[in-house]
Design a protein around this motif. Structure first.
Motif, PDB file in Angstrom:
ATOM      1  N   HIS A 155       0.823  -1.219   0.000  1.00  0.00           N
ATOM      2  CA  HIS A 155       0.000   0.000   0.000  1.00  0.00           C
ATOM      3  C   HIS A 155       0.851   1.260   0.000  1.00  0.00           C
ATOM      4  CE1 HIS A 155      -3.106  -2.913   0.880  1.00  0.00           C
ATOM      5  NE2 HIS A 155      -3.997  -1.996   0.546  1.00  0.00           N
ATOM      6  N   ARG A 156       1.967   1.234   0.726  1.00  0.00           N
ATOM      7  CA  ARG A 156       2.848   2.416   0.749  1.00  0.00           C
ATOM      8  C   ARG A 156       3.345   2.738  -0.650  1.00  0.00           C
ATOM      9  NH1 ARG A 156       4.876   4.458   5.509  1.00  0.00           N
ATOM     10  NH2 ARG A 156       4.817   3.059   7.314  1.00  0.00           N
ATOM     11  N   ARG A 157       3.734   1.692  -1.381  1.00  0.00           N
ATOM     12  CA  ARG A 157       4.380   1.924  -2.673  1.00  0.00           C
ATOM     13  C   ARG A 157       3.360   2.126  -3.796  1.00  0.00           C
ATOM     14  NH1 ARG A 157       6.345   3.622  -6.340  1.00  0.00           N
ATOM     15  NH2 ARG A 157       8.248   3.055  -7.457  1.00  0.00           N
ATOM     16  N   TRP A 158       2.230   1.426  -3.712  1.00  0.00           N
ATOM     17  CA  TRP A 158       1.293   1.459  -4.843  1.00  0.00           C
ATOM     18  C   TRP A 158       0.277   2.595  -4.756  1.00  0.00           C
ATOM     19  CZ3 TRP A 158       3.963  -3.035  -5.436  1.00  0.00           C
ATOM     20  CH2 TRP A 158       4.050  -3.549  -6.738  1.00  0.00           C
ATOM     21  N   MET A 159      -0.106   2.928  -3.519  1.00  0.00           N
ATOM     22  CA  MET A 159      -1.156   3.940  -3.360  1.00  0.00           C
ATOM     23  C   MET A 159      -0.479   5.298  -3.171  1.00  0.00           C
ATOM     24  SD  MET A 159      -3.678   1.932  -3.620  1.00  0.00           S
ATOM     25  CE  MET A 159      -3.686   0.135  -3.708  1.00  0.00           C
ATOM     26  N   GLY A 160      -0.515   6.123  -4.206  1.00  0.00           N
ATOM     27  CA  GLY A 160       0.323   7.323  -4.180  1.00  0.00           C
ATOM     28  C   GLY A 160      -0.340   8.559  -3.598  1.00  0.00           C
ATOM     29  N   ASN A 197      -9.615   1.723   8.776  1.00  0.00           N
ATOM     30  CA  ASN A 197      -8.929   2.609   9.738  1.00  0.00           C
ATOM     31  C   ASN A 197      -7.414   2.544   9.569  1.00  0.00           C
ATOM     32  OD1 ASN A 197     -11.266   3.595  10.897  1.00  0.00           O
ATOM     33  ND2 ASN A 197     -11.406   1.887  12.355  1.00  0.00           N
ATOM     34  N   TRP A 198      -6.926   1.331   9.388  1.00  0.00           N
ATOM     35  CA  TRP A 198      -5.471   1.144   9.209  1.00  0.00           C
ATOM     36  C   TRP A 198      -5.001   1.912   7.967  1.00  0.00           C
ATOM     37  CZ3 TRP A 198      -3.127  -1.059   4.886  1.00  0.00           C
ATOM     38  CH2 TRP A 198      -1.742  -1.284   4.984  1.00  0.00           C
ATOM     39  N   PHE A 199      -5.771   1.785   6.888  1.00  0.00           N
ATOM     40  CA  PHE A 199      -5.405   2.423   5.614  1.00  0.00           C
ATOM     41  C   PHE A 199      -5.457   3.955   5.775  1.00  0.00           C
ATOM     42  CE2 PHE A 199      -6.597   2.873   0.841  1.00  0.00           C
ATOM     43  CZ  PHE A 199      -5.262   2.979   0.495  1.00  0.00           C
ATOM     44  N   ALA A 200      -6.473   4.440   6.496  1.00  0.00           N
ATOM     45  CA  ALA A 200      -6.611   5.887   6.689  1.00  0.00           C
ATOM     46  C   ALA A 200      -5.372   6.451   7.396  1.00  0.00           C
ATOM     47  CB  ALA A 200      -7.867   6.197   7.498  1.00  0.00           C
ATOM     48  N   GLU A 201      -4.819   5.670   8.311  1.00  0.00           N
ATOM     49  CA  GLU A 201      -3.661   6.129   9.094  1.00  0.00           C
ATOM     50  C   GLU A 201      -2.338   5.960   8.362  1.00  0.00           C
ATOM     51  OE1 GLU A 201      -3.598   7.329  12.368  1.00  0.00           O
ATOM     52  OE2 GLU A 201      -5.776   7.503  12.096  1.00  0.00           O
ATOM     53  N   LEU A 202      -2.311   5.072   7.388  1.00  0.00           N
ATOM     54  CA  LEU A 202      -1.030   4.704   6.755  1.00  0.00           C
ATOM     55  C   LEU A 202      -0.463   5.856   5.926  1.00  0.00           C
ATOM     56  CD1 LEU A 202       0.857   2.140   6.169  1.00  0.00           C
ATOM     57  CD2 LEU A 202      -0.343   2.051   3.972  1.00  0.00           C
ATOM     58  N   PRO A 203       0.779   6.267   6.233  1.00  0.00           N
ATOM     59  CA  PRO A 203       1.371   7.318   5.388  1.00  0.00           C
ATOM     60  C   PRO A 203       1.682   6.742   4.001  1.00  0.00           C
ATOM     61  CG  PRO A 203       2.637   6.962   7.416  1.00  0.00           C
ATOM     62  CD  PRO A 203       1.702   5.812   7.273  1.00  0.00           C
ATOM     63  N   VAL A 204       1.219   7.431   2.983  1.00  0.00           N
ATOM     64  CA  VAL A 204       1.516   6.998   1.614  1.00  0.00           C
ATOM     65  C   VAL A 204       1.988   8.218   0.821  1.00  0.00           C
ATOM     66  CG1 VAL A 204      -0.238   5.158   1.616  1.00  0.00           C
ATOM     67  CG2 VAL A 204      -0.829   7.417   0.712  1.00  0.00           C
ATOM     68  N   PHE A 224       8.430   7.893   0.280  1.00  0.00           N
ATOM     69  CA  PHE A 224       9.106   7.063  -0.700  1.00  0.00           C
ATOM     70  C   PHE A 224      10.541   7.549  -0.885  1.00  0.00           C
ATOM     71  CE2 PHE A 224       9.626   6.251  -5.459  1.00  0.00           C
ATOM     72  CZ  PHE A 224      10.101   4.976  -5.251  1.00  0.00           C
ATOM     73  N   ARG A 225      11.469   6.755  -0.406  1.00  0.00           N
ATOM     74  CA  ARG A 225      12.860   7.208  -0.407  1.00  0.00           C
ATOM     75  C   ARG A 225      13.595   6.740  -1.642  1.00  0.00           C
ATOM     76  NH1 ARG A 225      12.879   9.155   4.543  1.00  0.00           N
ATOM     77  NH2 ARG A 225      11.541   8.049   6.021  1.00  0.00           N
TER      78      ARG A 225
END
Ligand SMILES: [Fe+2]
Ligand SMILES: [Fe+2]
Lengths: 202, 250
Positions: free
Chosen positions: B191-196, B234-241, B246-247
């Motif tokens: 989710h971090r990498r795909w959801m921009g 809820n988890w997705f809402a909190e996840l930094p994307v 992205f380093r």
């Protein structure tokens, strides 16, 4: 002959036609060089006048030979392009056929409709295979024409050498030109032969 | 070989998941396809890539005649979603494939044309299936810029495409999420990498939290059910994307 799609045949064929196209480019380049050379030879013969009348006629022949050869190569190139398209289509069909076949094999009781799909696939495949074969036969005919043209070219470039001997003070210049003609024609022949064998081997 | 498993049934209305293909080549990502069947109307979601077509087709055939599939839904344009379209059309030229209007002229590279592809407008739409309706719910930029989820209000199931996807190690690859905390670790990187887009993500979470969802069915990994659905939202809402997380630069 089996018309069941097989990936190996078509990808090999595709490479064959792509190579043919590359070979054609080489022949067209030499034909162009002969054309320019013949044009210069015609002008030279004109300057030399009476002593190079025969040489002039031969140069004109060589010039029209180069034009004819270029035309033939253009037709060959069109056919090679057509063949590449047909074979690309064939490769796509083969992949689809392979995956549909695998699906049919995995299904315990394939429905008649699914069997019909496979039959249609095979028919379509066989149709394209035949079209590729026709194009290849036409290509071989044209290559044969090109080979005969080059043999004729060899013969008249030899005559040019003989004619050069009558060129008096232009003799040396004419001899040089006729030597170059001979070399160029000799360069084309092996290329044409290679194209023929490349096609026949399929 | 993939297997077909019914996850919802109410009369002739059912959802079947086609999942877990141990025989697929390692280089190909495993995918879940869902069959929604209602009074003989059959729709397949994200039918998959062409290489796995035989496995999907065969698994489906244990439930319905695959030639009877009338509709396909492609959540977006990726090859693992819809590159099998040409093969499906080969079996049934009357199939209609629903996809974002953004991709209706790109997907013909995989097969199909203006007749077989039905463009979903950006705001989404609903469509009859048997005696009921299904809804194409906008989920743009998650991850594709023209992206939809499919909601079945009677079954209370949301097919969420790549949202909720997890790349599971084989030993933990269960059909349903059993232990959310353990499971979600395998979803995080994806989710971090795909959801921009944070904006798109929060907008989706807000809308999804208002929907009645008993099962959230992603295209990869396990299905969320019951309380795990809201846990995921809820988890997705909190996840930094997005790019800040992205380093790729030093
Ligand atoms: Fe995707
Ligand atoms: Fe995906």
């Amino acid at each position: 002959m089996s018309n069941k799609p097989t990936h190996k045949t078509s990808s090999g064929e595709l490479a064959g036609f792509v190579r043919l196209n590359e070979g054609i480019k080489g022949v067209v380049l030499i034909a162009f060089q002969i054309n320019i050379m013949a044009l210069n030879a015609i002008l030279l013969a004109h300057r030399a006048g009476e002593v190079a009348l025969g040489f002039g006629v031969i140069s004109k022949e060589l010039r029209s030979l180069s034009v004819e050869l270029t035309g033939l190569m253009q037709e060959l190139s069109n056919d090679a392009y057509l063949a590449v398209n047909l074979i690309s289509d064939l490769l796509r069909q083969e992949r689809r056929y392979r995956l549909l076949k695998k699906a049919t094999d995995l299904v315990v009781n394939p429905s008649p409709a699914l069997r019909d799909v496979m039959v249609r696939r095979e028919e379509e495949f066989s149709l394209i295979t035949h079209r590729v074969r026709d194009v290849r036969l036409r290509l071989l005919d044209r290559l044969e024409d090109a080979r005969k043209l080059c043999q004729f070219g060899t013969a008249i470039s030899r005559s040019a050498k003989i004619e050069a001997a009558y060129g008096r003070e232009y003799g040396r210049a004419l001899a040089e030109v006729s030597q170059e003609f001979d070399q160029k024609i000799q360069n084309i022949l092996p290329s044409i032969e290679a194209l023929c064998t490349g096609m026949q081997r399929r | 070989m993939k297997t077909a498993q019914t996850i919802y049934q109410e009369g002739s209305h059912r959802w079947v998941v086609i999942a877990r293909d141990p025989s697929k080549p390692d280089c190909v990502i495993d995918t879940n396809e869902y069959l929604i069947s209602r009074e003989g109307d059959n729709l397949l979601t994200d039918p998959g890539g062409s290489e796995i077509f035989p496995a999907v087709f065969a698994a489906l055939s244990t439930i319905v005649d695959p030639m009877s599939i009338r509709y396909l839904f492609a959540s977006h344009q990726d090859p693992d979603i819809i590159s099998s379209l040409g093969l499906w059309l080969e079996c049934n030229p009357d199939i209609r494939c629903y996809v974002s209007r953004l991709w209706s002229s790109f997907i013909p590279h995989f097969g199909g044309d203006e007749n077989s592809l039905v463009a979903i407008p950006d705001e989404g739409m609903s469509m009859p299936l048997g005696s009921g309706q299904i809804e194409y719910v906008p989920a743009h930029f998650l991850h594709s810029s023209g992206n939809f989820h499919l909601y079945d209000p009677d079954a209370r199931i949301l097919f969420s495409g790549d949202v909720g996807a997890a790349l599971m190690p084989p030993e933990e690859d269960e059909l349903f999420v059993r232990d959310f905390d353990k499971h979600i670790r395998h979803a995080e990187g994806f989710h971090r990498r795909w959801m921009g887009s944070t904006e798109a993500k929060l907008d989706w979470c807000e809308r999804a939290s208002r929907m009645k969802i008993d099962m959230l069915c992603p295209q990869h990994g396990s299905i969320y059910q019951g309380d795990d659905v809201m846990r995921f939202i809820n988890w997705f809402a909190e996840l930094p994307v997005g790019l800040s997380t992205f380093r790729h630069r030093r």
